[in-house]
Write a protein that holds these residues in place. Structure first.
Motif, PDB file in Angstrom:
ATOM      1  N   HIS A 136       0.820  -1.210   0.000  1.00 14.72           N
ATOM      2  CA  HIS A 136       0.000   0.000   0.000  1.00 14.72           C
ATOM      3  C   HIS A 136       0.856   1.263   0.000  1.00 14.72           C
ATOM      4  O   HIS A 136       0.347   2.355  -0.184  1.00 14.72           O
ATOM      5  CB  HIS A 136      -0.954   0.026   1.193  1.00 14.72           C
ATOM      6  N   MET A 163       0.076   5.863  -7.558  1.00 14.31           N
ATOM      7  CA  MET A 163      -1.371   6.001  -7.379  1.00 14.31           C
ATOM      8  C   MET A 163      -2.165   5.413  -8.543  1.00 14.31           C
ATOM      9  O   MET A 163      -3.249   4.873  -8.355  1.00 14.31           O
ATOM     10  CB  MET A 163      -1.701   7.494  -7.210  1.00 14.31           C
ATOM     11  N   GLN A 181      -5.948   3.993  -8.101  1.00 22.53           N
ATOM     12  CA  GLN A 181      -6.762   5.191  -7.883  1.00 22.53           C
ATOM     13  C   GLN A 181      -6.767   6.061  -9.147  1.00 22.53           C
ATOM     14  O   GLN A 181      -5.770   6.122  -9.854  1.00 22.53           O
ATOM     15  CB  GLN A 181      -6.195   6.033  -6.733  1.00 22.53           C
ATOM     16  N   SER A 192      -7.793   9.335  -8.701  1.00 26.77           N
ATOM     17  CA  SER A 192      -7.327  10.543  -8.031  1.00 26.77           C
ATOM     18  C   SER A 192      -7.399  10.259  -6.539  1.00 26.77           C
ATOM     19  O   SER A 192      -7.836   9.181  -6.128  1.00 26.77           O
ATOM     20  CB  SER A 192      -8.186  11.758  -8.407  1.00 26.77           C
ATOM     21  N   LYS A 193      -6.989  11.230  -5.739  1.00 22.96           N
ATOM     22  CA  LYS A 193      -6.957  11.004  -4.297  1.00 22.96           C
ATOM     23  C   LYS A 193      -8.338  10.591  -3.776  1.00 22.96           C
ATOM     24  O   LYS A 193      -9.331  11.259  -4.059  1.00 22.96           O
ATOM     25  CB  LYS A 193      -6.503  12.288  -3.605  1.00 22.96           C
ATOM     26  N   ASP A 194      -8.388   9.483  -3.081  1.00 24.08           N
ATOM     27  CA  ASP A 194      -9.625   8.960  -2.487  1.00 24.08           C
ATOM     28  C   ASP A 194     -10.667   8.503  -3.514  1.00 24.08           C
ATOM     29  O   ASP A 194     -11.808   8.227  -3.163  1.00 24.08           O
ATOM     30  CB  ASP A 194     -10.271   9.982  -1.541  1.00 24.08           C
ATOM     31  N   VAL A 195     -10.288   8.452  -4.784  1.00 28.49           N
ATOM     32  CA  VAL A 195     -11.188   7.886  -5.807  1.00 28.49           C
ATOM     33  C   VAL A 195     -10.507   6.632  -6.367  1.00 28.49           C
ATOM     34  O   VAL A 195      -9.416   6.716  -6.934  1.00 28.49           O
ATOM     35  CB  VAL A 195     -11.449   8.895  -6.944  1.00 28.49           C
ATOM     36  N   TYR A 196     -11.176   5.494  -6.189  1.00 29.21           N
ATOM     37  CA  TYR A 196     -10.517   4.229  -6.492  1.00 29.21           C
ATOM     38  C   TYR A 196     -10.994   3.658  -7.812  1.00 29.21           C
ATOM     39  O   TYR A 196     -12.147   3.851  -8.217  1.00 29.21           O
ATOM     40  CB  TYR A 196     -10.756   3.240  -5.342  1.00 29.21           C
ATOM     41  N   LYS A 255      -7.068  -0.681   5.584  1.00 31.77           N
ATOM     42  CA  LYS A 255      -7.946  -0.078   4.568  1.00 31.77           C
ATOM     43  C   LYS A 255      -7.072   0.706   3.589  1.00 31.77           C
ATOM     44  O   LYS A 255      -6.940   1.927   3.669  1.00 31.77           O
ATOM     45  CB  LYS A 255      -8.981   0.833   5.223  1.00 31.77           C
ATOM     46  N   SER A 256      -6.474  -0.044   2.686  1.00 33.98           N
ATOM     47  CA  SER A 256      -5.503   0.523   1.742  1.00 33.98           C
ATOM     48  C   SER A 256      -6.167   0.741   0.388  1.00 33.98           C
ATOM     49  O   SER A 256      -7.270   0.256   0.132  1.00 33.98           O
ATOM     50  CB  SER A 256      -4.337  -0.450   1.591  1.00 33.98           C
ATOM     51  N   PRO A 257      -5.506   1.456  -0.506  1.00 29.06           N
ATOM     52  CA  PRO A 257      -6.072   1.643  -1.853  1.00 29.06           C
ATOM     53  C   PRO A 257      -6.383   0.322  -2.559  1.00 29.06           C
ATOM     54  O   PRO A 257      -7.400   0.219  -3.242  1.00 29.06           O
ATOM     55  CB  PRO A 257      -4.973   2.422  -2.574  1.00 29.06           C
ATOM     56  N   TYR A 287      -9.652  -0.964  -1.153  1.00 28.19           N
ATOM     57  CA  TYR A 287     -10.834  -0.239  -1.634  1.00 28.19           C
ATOM     58  C   TYR A 287     -11.128  -0.541  -3.103  1.00 28.19           C
ATOM     59  O   TYR A 287     -12.280  -0.633  -3.521  1.00 28.19           O
ATOM     60  CB  TYR A 287     -10.649   1.269  -1.446  1.00 28.19           C
TER      61      TYR A 287
END
Ligand SMILES: [Ca+2]
Length: 415
Positions: free
Chosen positions: A308, A313, A317, A319-323, A374-376, A379
């Motif tokens: 992770h 990215m 992902q 973008s940030k926090d969008v998987y 709870k890693s990328p 998710y």
């Protein structure tokens, strides 16, 4: 097969845009925090100004005749420092200062990557083989806290190596904090820097009183009248250690070879080192290390295919926090695993397929799903991403029955 890996103090490996080797950072976290709280070696403006009345101000913070350089920004210039990323804003300011009798420091703002920060070329000071002690005072402006790292870079471009000299969790309310540590330049060259980075990409901070002193002469040779560690345990397990590029030359390689059976690379086989940009694999540094250690008769444990951290990215992902969706992320995972495993083939004896997927000290270790970090990857793919990674790696091995490669899951703090 059991392998025992040993790491030596002061040899933390660091990547260009990461908070050092998080494997090590995790293990050392408690100790680092302790250093910051003991007051041993830390400084405050009050401490320094208190000495100013009695000490010779010209001596500054360098402390003694072995001083290589002492930079205090009192001439109101950046004294050779520049932004590592090029977009940082470095300003000499009178807003803060730690120099005894002085009034200025260097303010670092507009950072946007963890590896951004003030950097100083030092190759003209460095004698190959010699050890130096570096120190820098840092005062965090924002955020409320972050990890600050003093590091050194040796070489540039794809052949560059990065090492942590000192790292500490720092809070903005703590005022000036001193980071200090040694580094021995086993390999030197025409491009060497020291720099200050932070785990928070947007952190702003002041630095002041940046010093180096030589603490050790060049090493003349390795001690050979010892029983090699690998011989002591030859009937029990392999002896291994984590290395970086500069360990694969000269006396360091001699020492490695004498005591160890196997090595693993601190950073050079991690996802961001091998496929920073989608579809563009960069194997040159890892290949050079493989060649050097294999010539010396050392075996290689590959580290790591899926993690992770120190992973680009784009893998999971948009973008940030969008998987990414499950299928797209799975394809990226499988392509990376397959390409890397096929590239190195049976030059490695084993792989860490997945690294550190579990939370630190999970509250209920019996429930592995809830214990997953709870890693990328988690998710994007779901709680079977560890299994999917192993299936992908197994598939490659099944196509190469001539290879004898073991697959491992690697973690810590799960006792
Ligand atoms: Ca100053």
């Amino acid at each position: 097969m059991i392998m025992a890996f040993m790491t030596s103090c002061g040899q933390n490996t660091a990547s260009k845009d990461n908070e050092g080797d998080p494997d090590r950072a995790s293990a050392d976290g408690g100790q680092d925090a302790g250093d910051g709280e003991t007051g041993n070696g830390t400084g405050t403006p009050a401490d320094s100004s208190g000495q100013a009345g009695t000490d010779d101000g010209a001596q500054g913070q360098a402390g003694g005749q072995d001083a290589v350089f002492a930079i205090d920004f009192e001439d109101r210039t950046t004294q050779g420092f520049s932004g590592r990323g090029g977009s940082e804003v470095l300003t000499v300011t009178d807003e803060a200062n730690v120099t005894a009798g002085g009034g200025y420091s260097l303010k670092v703002t507009n950072r946007s990557e963890t590896w951004h920060g003030p950097s100083l070329r030092i190759e003209k000071y460095v004698e190959e083989g010699a050890e130096y002690k570096f120190s820098v005072y840092v005062r965090l402006i924002e955020p409320a806290s972050t990890q600050i790292i003093l590091s050194t870079q040796i070489g540039s471009g794809e052949s560059a190596s990065y090492f942590n000299i000192a790292q500490q969790n720092v809070s903005a309310s703590a005022g000036w904090v001193k980071l200090e540590g040694p580094y021995r330049y086993v390999a030197a060259g025409d491009y060497i820097t020291i720099y200050v980075e932070s785990s928070s990409p947007n952190a702003s901070f002041y630095i002041d009183d940046v010093t180096a002193e030589q603490t050790g002469k060049a090493v003349s040779g390795i001690q050979t009248d010892l029983v090699p560690i690998k011989d002591v345990y030859k009937n029990d397990f392999l002896i291994g250690t984590a290395i970086s590029l500069q360990d694969t030359y000269g006396k360091r390689l001699e020492l490695l070879k004498m005591h160890h059976d196997v090595v693993t690379f601190g950073n050079e086989m991690k996802p961001e080192s091998l496929q920073r940009t989608k579809g563009k694999f960069t194997f040159s540094t890892a290949d050079r290390m493989v060649e050097n250690v294999q010539k010396a008769g050392l075996r290689i444990h590959g580290h790591t295919l899926v993690w992770h951290q120190q992973s680009p990215m784009w893998m999971n992902q948009s973008s940030k926090d969008v998987y990414l969706g499950r299928e797209e992320a799975l394809e990226n995972l499988r392509t990376h695993i397959r390409t890397v495993m096929e590239h190195f083939g049976d030059k490695v004896i084993s792989w860490d397929v997945v690294n550190e997927a579990m939370n630190d000290n999970p509250s209920n270790p019996e429930d592995w799903r809830k214990a997953l970090r709870k890693s990328p990857w988690y998710y994007a793919i779901g709680d079977d991403y560890v299994e999917q990674a192993f299936l992908a790696a197994r598939e490659v091995l099944d196509e190469h029955p001539e290879w004898d490669i073991k697959l491992y899951y690697n973690d810590y703090n799960l006792d």
